[in-house]
Design a protein around this motif. Sequence first.
Motif, PDB file in Angstrom:
ATOM      1  N   ASN A  73       0.533  -1.010   0.318  1.00  0.00           N
ATOM      2  CA  ASN A  73       0.406   0.228   0.074  1.00  0.00           C
ATOM      3  C   ASN A  73       0.685   0.871   0.195  1.00  0.00           C
ATOM      4  OD1 ASN A  73      -1.728   1.675   0.310  1.00  0.00           O
ATOM      5  ND2 ASN A  73      -3.020   0.652   2.197  1.00  0.00           N
ATOM      6  N   TYR A  74       0.196   2.176  -0.022  1.00  0.00           N
ATOM      7  CA  TYR A  74       1.183   3.381  -0.135  1.00  0.00           C
ATOM      8  C   TYR A  74       2.322   3.133   0.949  1.00  0.00           C
ATOM      9  CZ  TYR A  74       2.369   8.104   0.601  1.00  0.00           C
ATOM     10  OH  TYR A  74       2.553  10.264   0.446  1.00  0.00           O
ATOM     11  N   ARG A  75       3.116   3.178   0.450  1.00  0.00           N
ATOM     12  CA  ARG A  75       4.522   3.204   1.522  1.00  0.00           C
ATOM     13  C   ARG A  75       4.879   1.976   2.434  1.00  0.00           C
ATOM     14  NH1 ARG A  75       8.262   7.326   0.686  1.00  0.00           N
ATOM     15  NH2 ARG A  75       7.429   8.931  -1.046  1.00  0.00           N
ATOM     16  N   LYS A  76       4.078   1.241   2.030  1.00  0.00           N
ATOM     17  CA  LYS A  76       3.297  -0.178   3.532  1.00  0.00           C
ATOM     18  C   LYS A  76       4.669  -1.367   2.646  1.00  0.00           C
ATOM     19  CE  LYS A  76       1.298   2.029   6.780  1.00  0.00           C
ATOM     20  NZ  LYS A  76       1.233   3.482   7.274  1.00  0.00           N
ATOM     21  N   GLY A  77       4.435  -1.983   3.834  1.00  0.00           N
ATOM     22  CA  GLY A  77       5.607  -3.034   3.607  1.00  0.00           C
ATOM     23  C   GLY A  77       6.105  -3.313   2.078  1.00  0.00           C
ATOM     24  N   ILE A  78       7.261  -2.126   2.289  1.00  0.00           N
ATOM     25  CA  ILE A  78       8.413  -2.176   1.405  1.00  0.00           C
ATOM     26  C   ILE A  78       9.177  -3.547   1.934  1.00  0.00           C
ATOM     27  CG2 ILE A  78       9.527  -0.750   2.372  1.00  0.00           C
ATOM     28  CD1 ILE A  78      10.708   0.331  -0.507  1.00  0.00           C
ATOM     29  N   ARG A  79       9.251  -4.186   0.151  1.00  0.00           N
ATOM     30  CA  ARG A  79      10.186  -5.325   0.212  1.00  0.00           C
ATOM     31  C   ARG A  79      11.065  -5.830  -1.647  1.00  0.00           C
ATOM     32  NH1 ARG A  79       7.737  -9.742  -2.829  1.00  0.00           N
ATOM     33  NH2 ARG A  79       5.301  -9.335  -2.811  1.00  0.00           N
ATOM     34  N   GLU A  80      11.853  -6.442  -1.300  1.00  0.00           N
ATOM     35  CA  GLU A  80      12.452  -6.397  -2.685  1.00  0.00           C
ATOM     36  C   GLU A  80      11.936  -7.477  -2.921  1.00  0.00           C
ATOM     37  OE1 GLU A  80      17.059  -8.051  -2.774  1.00  0.00           O
ATOM     38  OE2 GLU A  80      17.132  -5.944  -2.250  1.00  0.00           O
ATOM     39  N   GLU A  81      11.300  -7.200  -4.312  1.00  0.00           N
ATOM     40  CA  GLU A  81      10.672  -8.390  -5.163  1.00  0.00           C
ATOM     41  C   GLU A  81      11.356  -9.112  -5.633  1.00  0.00           C
ATOM     42  OE1 GLU A  81       9.053 -10.308  -6.535  1.00  0.00           O
ATOM     43  OE2 GLU A  81       7.539  -8.190  -6.561  1.00  0.00           O
ATOM     44  N   SER A  82      11.436 -10.595  -4.935  1.00  0.00           N
ATOM     45  CA  SER A  82      12.430 -11.464  -5.619  1.00  0.00           C
ATOM     46  C   SER A  82      12.373 -12.458  -6.566  1.00  0.00           C
ATOM     47  CB  SER A  82      12.142 -12.518  -4.524  1.00  0.00           C
ATOM     48  OG  SER A  82      11.015 -13.411  -4.359  1.00  0.00           O
ATOM     49  N   GLN A  83      10.955 -11.708  -7.145  1.00  0.00           N
ATOM     50  CA  GLN A  83       9.997 -12.279  -8.523  1.00  0.00           C
ATOM     51  C   GLN A  83      10.728 -11.808 -10.003  1.00  0.00           C
ATOM     52  OE1 GLN A  83       6.550 -13.767  -8.771  1.00  0.00           O
ATOM     53  NE2 GLN A  83       6.047 -12.305  -7.251  1.00  0.00           N
ATOM     54  N   ILE A  84      11.687 -10.579  -9.602  1.00  0.00           N
ATOM     55  CA  ILE A  84      12.328 -10.059 -10.598  1.00  0.00           C
ATOM     56  C   ILE A  84      13.432 -10.126 -10.027  1.00  0.00           C
ATOM     57  CG2 ILE A  84      12.923  -7.633 -11.494  1.00  0.00           C
ATOM     58  CD1 ILE A  84      10.107  -8.599 -12.248  1.00  0.00           C
ATOM     59  N   GLU A  85      14.853 -10.490 -10.982  1.00  0.00           N
ATOM     60  CA  GLU A  85      16.321 -11.460 -10.738  1.00  0.00           C
ATOM     61  C   GLU A  85      17.087 -10.764 -11.749  1.00  0.00           C
ATOM     62  OE1 GLU A  85      16.441 -15.752 -11.476  1.00  0.00           O
ATOM     63  OE2 GLU A  85      14.338 -16.459  -9.721  1.00  0.00           O
ATOM     64  N   GLN A  86      16.575  -9.976 -12.454  1.00  0.00           N
ATOM     65  CA  GLN A  86      17.630  -9.215 -13.612  1.00  0.00           C
ATOM     66  C   GLN A  86      16.498  -8.202 -14.259  1.00  0.00           C
ATOM     67  OE1 GLN A  86      19.821 -11.750 -15.174  1.00  0.00           O
ATOM     68  NE2 GLN A  86      21.045  -9.690 -16.694  1.00  0.00           N
ATOM     69  N   VAL A  87      16.999  -7.421 -14.932  1.00  0.00           N
ATOM     70  CA  VAL A  87      16.561  -5.749 -15.836  1.00  0.00           C
ATOM     71  C   VAL A  87      17.913  -5.525 -16.189  1.00  0.00           C
ATOM     72  CG1 VAL A  87      15.239  -5.400 -14.060  1.00  0.00           C
ATOM     73  CG2 VAL A  87      17.522  -3.813 -14.233  1.00  0.00           C
ATOM     74  N   ASN A  88      17.583  -5.572 -17.852  1.00  0.00           N
ATOM     75  CA  ASN A  88      18.644  -5.498 -19.069  1.00  0.00           C
ATOM     76  C   ASN A  88      18.229  -3.540 -19.364  1.00  0.00           C
ATOM     77  OD1 ASN A  88      19.179  -8.314 -19.150  1.00  0.00           O
ATOM     78  ND2 ASN A  88      17.169  -8.323 -20.918  1.00  0.00           N
ATOM     79  N   THR A  89      19.845  -3.160 -18.333  1.00  0.00           N
ATOM     80  CA  THR A  89      20.074  -1.662 -18.803  1.00  0.00           C
ATOM     81  C   THR A  89      21.054  -1.331 -19.716  1.00  0.00           C
ATOM     82  OG1 THR A  89      19.289  -1.701 -16.463  1.00  0.00           O
ATOM     83  CG2 THR A  89      20.519   0.591 -17.758  1.00  0.00           C
TER      84      THR A  89
END
Length: 180
Positions: free
Chosen positions: A98-114
């Motif tokens: 929710n708005y600024r609540k329960g923040i956690r690293e999103e483990s399902q995203i393992e990599q982005v290409n930049t």
Amino acid sequence: MTAQSYQLQPFPDATGLPAIQISGTVARSANNQLTIDYKLEGAVNQIQLPSPNPEPLRRWELWETTCFELFIGCPETLNYWEFNFSPNGNWNAFALENYRKGIREESQIEQVNTIARNDSAGFQLETTIPLEPIVPADQSIELSITAVIETQEKNISFWATKHCSPEADFHQRNSFTIQL
């Protein structure tokens, strides 16, 4: 493929702004990949741009200096995701309940290409994110595109497609105005 152009605006009370423009495109492909292109033009030499990291890493607190950001939500839901992209290639993805609540690293995203480019035309950062782990291909999404810009003089400014609060606050869901 669905694509939209955007232009970022500095927060209204920003001081010490460099003479720059930030714009780009965001596109969602049929295979549920999101590609976002950030173009920084103008007095780019006045901006703190960290040196490229040959092996980009997942890092916290990238927003403490120049950082490009993306917020993704689904219509009529409270949860959303925050993505941070450093000009040097480091990145992170967070899930929020929710708005600024329960923040956690999103483990399902393992990599982005930049891919980053810095030349006489300016600075460009292109990032591709696999959405399938977090959002099904048939689910529409709402986006907010933002940036934190730090000058060589250590002035920080906040840029967004839309500012919806008396203070710079990228987490306001009513600022998620781009729909794909």
